[in-house]
Design a protein around this motif. Sequence first.
Motif, PDB file in Angstrom:
ATOM      1  N   ARG A 127     -17.129  14.947  -2.017  1.00 13.03           N
ATOM      2  CA  ARG A 127     -18.228  14.646  -2.531  1.00 13.03           C
ATOM      3  C   ARG A 127     -18.484  14.896  -3.868  1.00 13.03           C
ATOM      4  N   ILE A 128     -17.918  14.563  -4.942  1.00  7.06           N
ATOM      5  CA  ILE A 128     -18.495  14.040  -6.593  1.00  7.06           C
ATOM      6  C   ILE A 128     -19.422  13.746  -6.947  1.00  7.06           C
ATOM      7  N   GLY A 129     -20.703  13.988  -7.397  1.00  6.01           N
ATOM      8  CA  GLY A 129     -21.714  13.249  -7.598  1.00  6.01           C
ATOM      9  C   GLY A 129     -22.054  12.470  -6.505  1.00  6.01           C
ATOM     10  N   ASP A 130     -21.906  11.514  -6.745  1.00  2.50           N
ATOM     11  CA  ASP A 130     -22.203  10.033  -6.037  1.00  2.50           C
ATOM     12  C   ASP A 130     -21.245   9.541  -5.765  1.00  2.50           C
ATOM     13  N   PHE A 131     -20.520   9.898  -5.609  1.00  5.43           N
ATOM     14  CA  PHE A 131     -19.056   9.743  -5.270  1.00  5.43           C
ATOM     15  C   PHE A 131     -18.809  10.446  -3.534  1.00  5.43           C
ATOM     16  N   PRO A 152     -19.727  24.463  -1.534  1.00  4.62           N
ATOM     17  CA  PRO A 152     -20.041  23.748  -2.657  1.00  4.62           C
ATOM     18  C   PRO A 152     -18.907  24.949  -3.370  1.00  4.62           C
ATOM     19  N   PHE A 153     -18.380  24.223  -4.259  1.00  6.74           N
ATOM     20  CA  PHE A 153     -17.742  25.060  -5.394  1.00  6.74           C
ATOM     21  C   PHE A 153     -17.167  24.258  -6.570  1.00  6.74           C
ATOM     22  N   MET A 154     -16.672  24.959  -7.806  1.00 11.88           N
ATOM     23  CA  MET A 154     -16.236  24.004  -8.362  1.00 11.88           C
ATOM     24  C   MET A 154     -14.840  23.991  -9.521  1.00 11.88           C
ATOM     25  N   VAL A 155     -15.182  22.941  -9.929  1.00 13.27           N
ATOM     26  CA  VAL A 155     -13.482  22.352 -10.465  1.00 13.27           C
ATOM     27  C   VAL A 155     -13.876  22.054 -11.790  1.00 13.27           C
ATOM     28  N   VAL A 156     -12.720  22.700 -12.578  1.00 10.41           N
ATOM     29  CA  VAL A 156     -13.356  22.213 -13.966  1.00 10.41           C
ATOM     30  C   VAL A 156     -14.352  22.119 -14.514  1.00 10.41           C
ATOM     31  N   GLY A 157     -15.913  22.246 -14.029  1.00  8.51           N
ATOM     32  CA  GLY A 157     -17.310  21.945 -14.132  1.00  8.51           C
ATOM     33  C   GLY A 157     -17.578  21.838 -13.545  1.00  8.51           C
ATOM     34  N   GLN A 158     -17.201  20.746 -12.876  1.00  6.64           N
ATOM     35  CA  GLN A 158     -17.731  19.997 -11.823  1.00  6.64           C
ATOM     36  C   GLN A 158     -17.373  20.301 -10.715  1.00  6.64           C
ATOM     37  N   GLN A 159     -19.069  20.227  -9.861  1.00  7.37           N
ATOM     38  CA  GLN A 159     -19.282  20.817  -8.465  1.00  7.37           C
ATOM     39  C   GLN A 159     -18.660  19.590  -7.192  1.00  7.37           C
ATOM     40  N   VAL A 160     -17.923  19.975  -6.731  1.00  2.00           N
ATOM     41  CA  VAL A 160     -17.429  19.449  -5.674  1.00  2.00           C
ATOM     42  C   VAL A 160     -17.931  19.893  -3.890  1.00  2.00           C
ATOM     43  N   THR A 161     -18.774  19.318  -3.569  1.00  3.95           N
ATOM     44  CA  THR A 161     -19.020  19.408  -2.194  1.00  3.95           C
ATOM     45  C   THR A 161     -18.093  18.870  -0.964  1.00  3.95           C
ATOM     46  N   PRO A 162     -17.475  20.110  -0.231  1.00  4.02           N
ATOM     47  CA  PRO A 162     -16.915  19.309   0.924  1.00  4.02           C
ATOM     48  C   PRO A 162     -17.074  19.034   2.054  1.00  4.02           C
ATOM     49  N   ILE A 163     -16.507  18.050   2.768  1.00  6.69           N
ATOM     50  CA  ILE A 163     -17.342  18.007   3.826  1.00  6.69           C
ATOM     51  C   ILE A 163     -15.916  17.646   5.456  1.00  6.69           C
ATOM     52  N   ARG A 177       0.815  -1.139   0.512  1.00  4.04           N
ATOM     53  CA  ARG A 177       0.231  -0.135  -0.534  1.00  4.04           C
ATOM     54  C   ARG A 177       0.963   1.360   0.071  1.00  4.04           C
ATOM     55  N   LEU A 178       0.580   1.553  -0.613  1.00  2.00           N
ATOM     56  CA  LEU A 178       1.518   3.908  -1.514  1.00  2.00           C
ATOM     57  C   LEU A 178       0.338   4.575  -0.796  1.00  2.00           C
ATOM     58  N   ARG A 179       1.332   5.674   0.093  1.00  5.44           N
ATOM     59  CA  ARG A 179       0.322   6.455   0.442  1.00  5.44           C
ATOM     60  C   ARG A 179      -1.239   6.985  -0.022  1.00  5.44           C
ATOM     61  N   VAL A 180      -2.407   7.077   0.957  1.00  6.77           N
ATOM     62  CA  VAL A 180      -3.044   7.742   0.137  1.00  6.77           C
ATOM     63  C   VAL A 180      -3.697   9.071  -1.030  1.00  6.77           C
ATOM     64  N   SER A 181      -4.405   8.601  -1.274  1.00  9.38           N
ATOM     65  CA  SER A 181      -4.545   9.447  -3.408  1.00  9.38           C
ATOM     66  C   SER A 181      -5.107   8.515  -4.235  1.00  9.38           C
ATOM     67  N   VAL A 182      -6.220   8.886  -4.927  1.00 13.51           N
ATOM     68  CA  VAL A 182      -7.416   9.168  -5.294  1.00 13.51           C
ATOM     69  C   VAL A 182      -7.742   9.533  -7.123  1.00 13.51           C
ATOM     70  N   HIS A 183      -7.884   9.392  -7.524  1.00 19.97           N
ATOM     71  CA  HIS A 183      -7.704   9.819  -9.843  1.00 19.97           C
ATOM     72  C   HIS A 183      -9.286  10.003  -9.688  1.00 19.97           C
ATOM     73  N   VAL A 184      -9.580  10.828 -10.288  1.00 14.61           N
ATOM     74  CA  VAL A 184     -10.845  11.139 -10.778  1.00 14.61           C
ATOM     75  C   VAL A 184     -11.625  11.471 -11.862  1.00 14.61           C
ATOM     76  N   GLU A 185     -11.727  10.601 -13.051  1.00 15.48           N
ATOM     77  CA  GLU A 185     -12.388  11.478 -14.131  1.00 15.48           C
ATOM     78  C   GLU A 185     -13.423  10.932 -14.291  1.00 15.48           C
ATOM     79  N   VAL A 186     -13.956  12.365 -14.604  1.00 15.22           N
ATOM     80  CA  VAL A 186     -15.538  12.814 -15.040  1.00 15.22           C
ATOM     81  C   VAL A 186     -15.554  14.125 -16.603  1.00 15.22           C
ATOM     82  N   GLU A 187     -16.256  13.587 -16.676  1.00 17.46           N
ATOM     83  CA  GLU A 187     -16.942  14.502 -18.512  1.00 17.46           C
ATOM     84  C   GLU A 187     -15.465  14.907 -18.766  1.00 17.46           C
ATOM     85  N   GLY A 188     -14.372  13.731 -18.669  1.00 21.72           N
ATOM     86  CA  GLY A 188     -13.181  14.175 -20.153  1.00 21.72           C
ATOM     87  C   GLY A 188     -12.429  14.648 -19.115  1.00 21.72           C
TER      88      GLY A 188
END
Length: 253
Positions: free
Chosen positions: A161-165, A137-148, A33-44
């Motif tokens: 949270r991005i969409g249902d993720f 909520p804020f926008m990142v390259v056209g995507q709404q991101v909700t901080p928790i 296990r490497l240190r935590v990180s995640v890649h999200v690909e959404v609408e290009g």
Amino acid sequence: MKITLLGTGTSQGVPVIGCECEVCRSLDYRDKRLRVSVHVEVEGKSLIIDSGPDFRQQMLRERIKRVDALLFTHEHKDHTAGMDDIRAFNFMQHIDMPVYADPRVLRQLQQEFSYIFTNTTYPGVPRVELNPIQNEPFMVVGQQVTPIAVMHHKLPVFGFRIGDFTYITDANFISEEEKDKIRGSKILVLNALRKEPHISHFSLPEALSLIEELAPEQAYLTHISHLLGLHREVEQELPPHVRLAYDGLSFTL
């Protein structure tokens, strides 16, 4: 939306340097296990949440050739130390990398990476565009991101949270108001450090209890230490809709 878990380990990673436990000696790739990180690909668009010390290795392993924005959950080194390597994307994309984080975290980045922010920068240093965010909520390259907003012992940390993720790492407390932001998520990624209680992370029983309360369709556990146990054994103890994450795991929504 495609989500790839780039790293699923705790701050020391797994195996831990010098450790001879059965998890650290395991030959199962899921126990590396490497240190935590995640890649999200959404609408290009291509978003990264946290660039830890293994960021370069993760980008190469997953053959990620474009990053449109970098989001930080908090300022701890196992989440930020690899930010220097975004310069490869500066060169390829000819942009200053948009970085989103709490103002406190941005100030820490400016301190830790002071060479990026001096008036006379050295040629070839990373180029970033700092974007402070609040708990709204804020926008990142056209995507709404909700901080928790969650708590990592006494340190405020953002999940996203991005969409249902929904992605939450380094937490041991979530208020009822913030839990409401998570409800309805189809996929929840949540930290579960070990089976025993910990001062700043959810334990496995605590994470499972929270997952039962929030009721996502599918949950994955991340930020895992060698103390949790062997992947193949812990997996057998989990409910059907909960799985241990592992490096390189990807899923789509």
